[in-house]
Design a protein around this motif. Structure first.
Motif, mmCIF file in Angstrom:
data_model
loop_
_atom_site.group_PDB
_atom_site.id
_atom_site.type_symbol
_atom_site.label_atom_id
_atom_site.label_comp_id
_atom_site.label_asym_id
_atom_site.label_seq_id
_atom_site.Cartn_x
_atom_site.Cartn_y
_atom_site.Cartn_z
ATOM 1 N N UNK A 147 -3.105 -0.637 -2.581
ATOM 2 C CA UNK A 147 -3.203 -1.245 -3.907
ATOM 3 C C UNK A 147 -2.840 -2.726 -3.905
ATOM 4 N N UNK A 148 -1.941 -3.114 -3.016
ATOM 5 C CA UNK A 148 -1.528 -4.512 -2.998
ATOM 6 C C UNK A 148 -0.883 -4.834 -1.650
ATOM 7 N N UNK A 199 -0.879 11.209 -6.980
ATOM 8 C CA UNK A 199 -0.634 10.141 -7.929
ATOM 9 C C UNK A 199 0.597 9.309 -7.611
ATOM 10 N N UNK A 200 1.373 9.726 -6.611
ATOM 11 C CA UNK A 200 2.570 8.997 -6.224
ATOM 12 C C UNK A 200 2.235 7.758 -5.408
ATOM 13 N N UNK A 201 3.246 6.933 -5.162
ATOM 14 C CA UNK A 201 2.988 5.666 -4.478
ATOM 15 C C UNK A 201 4.053 5.353 -3.445
ATOM 16 N N UNK A 202 3.653 4.518 -2.502
ATOM 17 C CA UNK A 202 4.535 3.973 -1.470
ATOM 18 C C UNK A 202 4.853 2.531 -1.813
ATOM 19 N N UNK A 203 6.125 2.164 -1.678
ATOM 20 C CA UNK A 203 6.528 0.758 -1.740
ATOM 21 C C UNK A 203 7.159 0.413 -0.396
ATOM 22 N N UNK A 204 6.606 -0.564 0.271
ATOM 23 C CA UNK A 204 7.103 -1.000 1.579
ATOM 24 C C UNK A 204 7.290 -2.502 1.564
ATOM 25 N N UNK A 244 -3.250 2.907 9.326
ATOM 26 C CA UNK A 244 -2.539 4.187 9.413
ATOM 27 C C UNK A 244 -2.409 4.843 8.046
ATOM 28 N N UNK A 245 -2.095 4.057 7.035
ATOM 29 C CA UNK A 245 -1.969 4.604 5.682
ATOM 30 C C UNK A 245 -3.328 5.032 5.130
ATOM 31 N N UNK A 246 -4.343 4.204 5.359
ATOM 32 C CA UNK A 246 -5.690 4.550 4.881
ATOM 33 C C UNK A 246 -6.199 5.816 5.552
ATOM 34 N N UNK A 247 -5.901 5.980 6.838
ATOM 35 C CA UNK A 247 -6.339 7.170 7.559
ATOM 36 C C UNK A 247 -5.687 8.441 7.027
ATOM 37 N N UNK A 248 -4.531 8.285 6.369
ATOM 38 C CA UNK A 248 -3.846 9.440 5.767
ATOM 39 C C UNK A 248 -4.264 9.660 4.315
ATOM 40 N N UNK A 307 3.829 -4.129 0.683
ATOM 41 C CA UNK A 307 2.619 -3.314 0.598
ATOM 42 C C UNK A 307 2.850 -2.198 -0.404
ATOM 43 N N UNK A 308 1.911 -2.041 -1.331
ATOM 44 C CA UNK A 308 1.894 -0.908 -2.237
ATOM 45 C C UNK A 308 0.681 -0.043 -1.924
ATOM 46 N N UNK A 309 0.865 1.261 -1.851
ATOM 47 C CA UNK A 309 -0.239 2.189 -1.612
ATOM 48 C C UNK A 309 -0.021 3.417 -2.482
ATOM 49 N N UNK A 310 -1.087 4.127 -2.793
ATOM 50 C CA UNK A 310 -0.972 5.284 -3.669
ATOM 51 C C UNK A 310 -1.771 6.458 -3.124
#
Length: 272
Positions: free
Chosen positions: A225-226, A154-159, A216-220, A265-268
């Protein structure tokens, strides 16, 4: 892992840390954070609309340098904030700064690739990676794996990062925008001579295309999200071709808006 190039870069950042940590007379102006306990860095202030509310979150800031963005995250109400950097001098200066400001931030020295050796896997609600970080890493896939390992379900990445199109421009040619450098990730880095900078050592950088970062993020297993591209950058990336805006961001003087200069980029990580 490319240890020789990374060690050269570490020496460069050790030298930069001493210069950047000066309380006055640098772009970081660290004295401001001591005098004004509510001040946020220009970078984090720009990030706020896409960063959202961090109140109560467990936050880790990867490649945090001297900690001005890191302590800004703490000032936004995060439950805990940890900064990680491979430069021992940067970590030393970051600890010295928060000792003066009183912000509750922990700083850890480690190569980002070994972050899970010194930080708890799955222990963070937000992984924050600020501007000008990914270009120092030879593999965006390895970085994405670290991000995924650190995030709680449920956590997220902010880049927010320099756009790969910007990194492909040759900043030493000041009469126009020149695409002369690699856009995609390559095993061999681009070498920059120290006499082109304010520190003496060479540095080595790797570009990573937008597609490579997203993939790379999707593969993990992370969900994108944005993805927002910006026409500005928080330093004079192309000397002589940019003007400073009131918000502390630099934009092209001519042909403004003709090229993206940074992106957010935001990812979760899906909940268990």
């Amino acid at each position: 892992m490319d240890h020789e190039h990374l060690e050269t870069n570490r020496a460069n950042w050790d030298e930069r840390a001493g210069l950047h940590a000066a309380r006055e007379g640098t772009g970081y102006e660290t004295r401001r954070f001591v005098d004004d306990r509510s001040l946020l860095s220009d970078v984090v202030r720009f990030d706020l609309p896409l960063l959202g509310d961090v109140t109560g979150l467990r936050v880790v800031h990867l490649q945090c340098h001297i900690g001005t963005d890191t302590l800004s995250l703490a000032r936004l109400g995060a439950a805990s904030v940890t900064g990680l950097d491979f430069s021992g001098r940067s970590v030393q200066e970051a600890r010295r700064l928060v000792a003066e400001t009183g912000d509750a931030v922990e700083f850890v020295q480690s190569d980002v690739h070994a972050a899970t050796d010194v930080l708890p896997a799955g222990g963070f609600d937000l992984v924050f990676t600020g501007i000008g970080a990914l270009c120092w890493l030879p593999s965006v896939e390895a970085w994405a794996g670290v991000v995924a390992d650190l995030l709680a379900p449920g956590g997220s990445l902010f880049l927010r990062e320099g756009h790969p199109l910007l990194w492909a421009m040759d900043e030493t040619l000041d009469d126009d925008l020149h695409l002369r450098l690699p856009y995609w990730e390559h095993p061999e880095p681009t070498e920059w001579d120290g006499d082109q900078s304010y520190v003496a050592t060479k540095t080595y950088e790797w570009n990573h295309s937008l597609g490579e970062v997203v993939t790379a993020l999707a593969d993990r297993g992370l969900r994108i999200d944005r993805l927002v591209e910006h026409d500005s950058v928080p330093w004079e990336a192309l000397p002589g071709q940019m003007r400073l805006r009131d918000d502390g961001e630099w934009v092209l003087t001519e042909r403004a808006g003709s090229a993206p200069l940074t992106y957010t980029l935001r990812a979760s990580k899906p909940s268990a």
